[in-house]
Write a protein that holds these residues in place. Structure first.
Motif, PDB file in Angstrom:
ATOM      1  N   GLY A  59       1.675   1.737   7.848  1.00 35.00           N
ATOM      2  CA  GLY A  59       2.740   0.848   7.378  1.00 35.00           C
ATOM      3  C   GLY A  59       3.764   0.536   8.474  1.00 35.00           C
ATOM      4  O   GLY A  59       4.194   1.434   9.203  1.00 35.00           O
ATOM      5  N   PHE A  77      -5.601  -9.871   5.589  1.00 34.76           N
ATOM      6  CA  PHE A  77      -5.691  -8.995   4.429  1.00 34.76           C
ATOM      7  C   PHE A  77      -7.123  -8.835   3.948  1.00 34.76           C
ATOM      8  O   PHE A  77      -7.507  -9.267   2.861  1.00 34.76           O
ATOM      9  CB  PHE A  77      -4.771  -9.466   3.291  1.00 34.76           C
ATOM     10  N   GLY A 119       0.829  -1.209   0.000  1.00 29.35           N
ATOM     11  CA  GLY A 119       0.000   0.000   0.000  1.00 29.35           C
ATOM     12  C   GLY A 119       0.855   1.246   0.000  1.00 29.35           C
ATOM     13  O   GLY A 119       1.829   1.359  -0.739  1.00 29.35           O
ATOM     14  N   THR A 152      -3.165   2.933  -1.901  1.00 30.96           N
ATOM     15  CA  THR A 152      -3.494   2.278  -0.625  1.00 30.96           C
ATOM     16  C   THR A 152      -4.331   1.013  -0.855  1.00 30.96           C
ATOM     17  O   THR A 152      -5.010   0.880  -1.882  1.00 30.96           O
ATOM     18  CB  THR A 152      -4.312   3.208   0.289  1.00 30.96           C
ATOM     19  N   GLY A 153      -4.312   0.140   0.140  1.00 35.89           N
ATOM     20  CA  GLY A 153      -5.159  -1.050   0.091  1.00 35.89           C
ATOM     21  C   GLY A 153      -6.623  -0.666  -0.045  1.00 35.89           C
ATOM     22  O   GLY A 153      -7.376  -1.259  -0.822  1.00 35.89           O
ATOM     23  N   GLY A 175      -7.884  -7.655  -1.884  1.00 40.71           N
ATOM     24  CA  GLY A 175      -8.280  -6.816  -3.020  1.00 40.71           C
ATOM     25  C   GLY A 175      -7.146  -6.614  -4.017  1.00 40.71           C
ATOM     26  O   GLY A 175      -6.018  -6.338  -3.621  1.00 40.71           O
TER      27      GLY A 175
HETATM   28  C1  LIG Z   1      -0.801  -2.699   8.464  1.00 36.95           C
HETATM   29  S1  LIG Z   1      -2.121  -2.219   7.428  1.00 36.95           S
HETATM   30  C2  LIG Z   1      -1.227  -1.702   6.009  1.00 36.95           C
HETATM   31  C3  LIG Z   1      -1.946  -0.688   5.187  1.00 36.95           C
HETATM   32  C4  LIG Z   1      -1.191  -0.297   3.916  1.00 36.95           C
HETATM   33  N1  LIG Z   1      -0.002   0.463   4.230  1.00 36.95           N
HETATM   34  C5  LIG Z   1      -2.077   0.504   2.962  1.00 36.95           C
HETATM   35  O1  LIG Z   1      -1.682   1.591   2.506  1.00 36.95           O
HETATM   36  O2  LIG Z   1      -3.154  -0.011   2.650  1.00 36.95           O
HETATM   37  C6  LIG Z   1      -2.786  -3.763   6.933  1.00 36.95           C
HETATM   38  C7  LIG Z   1      -4.283  -3.720   6.676  1.00 36.95           C
HETATM   39  O3  LIG Z   1      -4.509  -3.101   5.427  1.00 36.95           O
HETATM   40  C8  LIG Z   1      -5.644  -3.653   4.808  1.00 36.95           C
HETATM   41  N2  LIG Z   1      -5.255  -4.044   3.435  1.00 36.95           N
HETATM   42  C9  LIG Z   1      -4.172  -3.601   2.787  1.00 36.95           C
HETATM   43  N3  LIG Z   1      -4.142  -4.062   1.522  1.00 36.95           N
HETATM   44  C10 LIG Z   1      -5.255  -4.807   1.374  1.00 36.95           C
HETATM   45  C11 LIG Z   1      -5.799  -5.544   0.277  1.00 36.95           C
HETATM   46  N4  LIG Z   1      -5.175  -5.604  -0.901  1.00 36.95           N
HETATM   47  N5  LIG Z   1      -6.978  -6.202   0.452  1.00 36.95           N
HETATM   48  C12 LIG Z   1      -7.625  -6.151   1.647  1.00 36.95           C
HETATM   49  N6  LIG Z   1      -7.149  -5.483   2.713  1.00 36.95           N
HETATM   50  C13 LIG Z   1      -5.981  -4.807   2.581  1.00 36.95           C
HETATM   51  C14 LIG Z   1      -6.128  -4.823   5.660  1.00 36.95           C
HETATM   52  O4  LIG Z   1      -7.219  -4.370   6.418  1.00 36.95           O
HETATM   53  C15 LIG Z   1      -4.913  -5.085   6.537  1.00 36.95           C
HETATM   54  O5  LIG Z   1      -5.315  -5.606   7.788  1.00 36.95           O
END
Ligand SMILES: C[S@@+](CC[C@H](N)C(=O)[O-])C[C@H]1O[C@@H](n2cnc3c(N)ncnc32)[C@H](O)[C@@H]1O
Length: 244
Positions: free
Chosen positions: A116, A232, A110, A138-139, A211
């Motif tokens: 992060g 995730f 992300g 971002t995610g 996602g």
């Molecule tokens: C430690 S955070 C990291 C966020 C990351 N830096 C961002 O910009 O999305 C981790 C959380 O991000 C979410 N997440 C990040 N990427 C995702 C994806 N591709 N699909 C679903 N959830 C995701 C989930 O909720 C997961 O528990």
């Protein structure tokens, strides 16, 4: 003559689909002599797997394996202490390469500055070394796009909540917003479902797992009963719908 310090590049790798990498991220990971990333025990590491074969063939890889992920609750007083020791050791390994004049690319899923883990290394290193941070998709952005959910219109208030909050706090925050993103679902799924029902949002909430990645799964929250959620995953609540 003193050797110039290396630069720390903290790189947003996007939500999973490698085509969502920025041109800058692609260039930097392809030329970095040292590449660092976090990984859970026994896993490749999410950010590393997005990079695939795009690293320089001679790159040195620093794999930082979390000492624990779900074994110790975030509420446990040992958690911040043990994680602090871990992050300190990771920062030390990166610093050794920067001191030797090598640039280091620190990969982050992300966007690096949005929940992060790389921020804990950035916090320890940025005052002493040249550094550059590359933002990433971002995610949540990857997830609401994958789900076909325009998330916030006009003056909608969007609230981003960690699913680790207790139920009452989740309800309280949900009641104050139009659109919501609930991150870190995993073992918090049942609590999040209860909070959404209490806030009257369960019917329009959508669950997105992995996602934009292989294994992506998108379901209405009402269809989630009896299903487990991995780390995730996130829950999305679309804001008010209106035509202009
Ligand atoms: C430690 S955070 C990291 C966020 C990351 N830096 C961002 O910009 O999305 C981790 C959380 O991000 C979410 N997440 C990040 N990427 C995702 C994806 N591709 N699909 C679903 N959830 C995701 C989930 O909720 C997961 O528990």
């Amino acid at each position: 003559m003193m050797r110039a310090l290396g630069t720390l590049h903290t790189i947003g790798m996007g939500p999973g689909d490698p085509e969502l990498l920025t041109l800058k991220a692609l260039r930097l990971i392809g030329q970095a002599p040292v590449v660092a990333y976090f990984a859970k025990r026994g896993r490749v590491g999410h950010a590393r797997s997005i990079a695939g074969a795009r690293l320089h063939p001679d790159a040195i890889e620093l794999r930082f394996e979390y000492p624990f992920t779900t074994e110790l609750s975030i509420e446990d007083p040992r958690y911040p202490v043990d994680m602090g020791v871990f992050y300190e050791a990771c920062a030390g390994r990166i610093a050794a390469h920067l001191d030797g004049g090598q640039d280091v690319a620190l990969l982050c899923e992300g966007d690096p500055f949005f929940y992060g883990s790389s921020m804990y290394l950035y916090d320890r290193l940025h005052a002493d070394y040249p550094h550059e941070t590359v933002p990433g998709v971002t995610g949540m952005s990857g997830c609401w796009t994958a789900a076909g959910l325009p998330i916030a219109h006009g003056d909608d208030m969007l609230c981003v909540l960690p699913g680790t909050l207790d139920e009452d706090r989740l309800v309280d925050r949900l009641l104050g917003c139009d659109a919501a993103v609930i991150m870190k679902v995993g073992r918090n799924l049942a609590k999040i479902q209860r909070a959404l029902r209490r806030a009257g949002m369960a019917e329009r909430a959508v669950y997105v797992e992995r996602g934009t990645q292989d294994g992506q799964c998108i379901l209405p929250m009402t269809g989630m009963d009896g299903r487990a959620a991995p780390y995730f995953s996130m829950v999305l609540v679309q804001g008010r719908q209106r035509l202009r």
